[in-house]
Design a protein around this motif. Structure first.
Motif, PDB file in Angstrom:
ATOM      1  N   GLU A   1     -31.302  37.856  -2.392  1.00  0.00           N
ATOM      2  CA  GLU A   1     -32.460  36.971  -2.492  1.00  0.00           C
ATOM      3  C   GLU A   1     -33.149  36.845  -1.126  1.00  0.00           C
ATOM      4  N   GLU A   2     -32.371  36.725  -0.064  1.00  0.00           N
ATOM      5  CA  GLU A   2     -32.924  36.615   1.284  1.00  0.00           C
ATOM      6  C   GLU A   2     -33.712  37.872   1.657  1.00  0.00           C
ATOM      7  N   ASP A   3     -33.210  39.048   1.250  1.00  0.00           N
ATOM      8  CA  ASP A   3     -33.925  40.300   1.533  1.00  0.00           C
ATOM      9  C   ASP A   3     -35.296  40.325   0.838  1.00  0.00           C
ATOM     10  N   VAL A   4     -35.355  39.856  -0.397  1.00  0.00           N
ATOM     11  CA  VAL A   4     -36.620  39.821  -1.137  1.00  0.00           C
ATOM     12  C   VAL A   4     -37.618  38.921  -0.409  1.00  0.00           C
ATOM     13  N   ILE A   5     -37.189  37.737  -0.042  1.00  0.00           N
ATOM     14  CA  ILE A   5     -38.066  36.793   0.652  1.00  0.00           C
ATOM     15  C   ILE A   5     -38.514  37.365   1.992  1.00  0.00           C
ATOM     16  N   ASP A   6     -37.593  37.971   2.733  1.00  0.00           N
ATOM     17  CA  ASP A   6     -37.943  38.584   4.025  1.00  0.00           C
ATOM     18  C   ASP A   6     -38.951  39.720   3.854  1.00  0.00           C
TER      19      ASP A   6
END
Length: 159
Positions: free
Chosen positions: A41-46
């Motif tokens: 999820e953090e990768d998507v947001i980044d």
């Protein structure tokens, strides 16, 4: 596209294609997108932030289908505002919660109206009431309400 030499990779393209028509209406939509892409999820947001910072996308935001939730009375209010009062009056008009757009447009010989506000409500009576409130708050009494009769689908650029 971007102002530097940063390139989009295949995962960026897949992310945009997956989200360009909306994200899931769930408790954790970015986690759902991430699962589909095999990312965190953090990768998507980044990645979304990276795409914005580098100019590949301008914004990532919500667009509410107002007709789908029952807001079907939509009036473009056109106002004849003295040119020297446009900034002052526009700020007051834009402060009304029912006003979603407020912008200045040029006058024409057969069209004296120079300030436009879009009012969304549940009934035409509600729109007329809001327009009267705006008129009283600004002292502008020369206005028209033009009601939407048909809505065209709005979409941005698609990959």
């Amino acid at each position: 596209m971007s102002g530097n030499n940063v390139q989009m990779d295949e995962l960026d393209t897949r992310l945009l294609k997956l989200t360009q028509d909306g994200i899931p209406l769930t408790h954790s939509p970015f986690a759902d997108v991430a699962k589909e892409l095999g990312m965190t999820e953090e990768d998507v947001i980044d990645r979304i932030k990276h795409l914005q910072v580098n100019g590949f996308i301008r914004r990532f935001g919500a667009s509410i289908g107002h007709r789908a939730i029952g807001i079907t009375a939509n009036a473009m209010c056109t106002w004849n505002v003295p040119d020297e009062r446009v900034e002052e009056v526009g700020a007051v008009m834009a402060g009304f919660s029912e006003v979603t757009h407020c912008y200045e447009r040029p006058r024409y010989p057969d069209w004296p109206y120079n300030l436009f506000t879009m009012v969304h409500s549940y009934t035409r009576d509600d729109c007329e009431h809001v327009a009267k409130e705006i008129s009283m708050a600004t002292g502008i009494s020369d206005y028209n309400l033009l009601y939407s009769v048909r809505e065209f689908k709005k979409t941005g650029v698609r990959l």
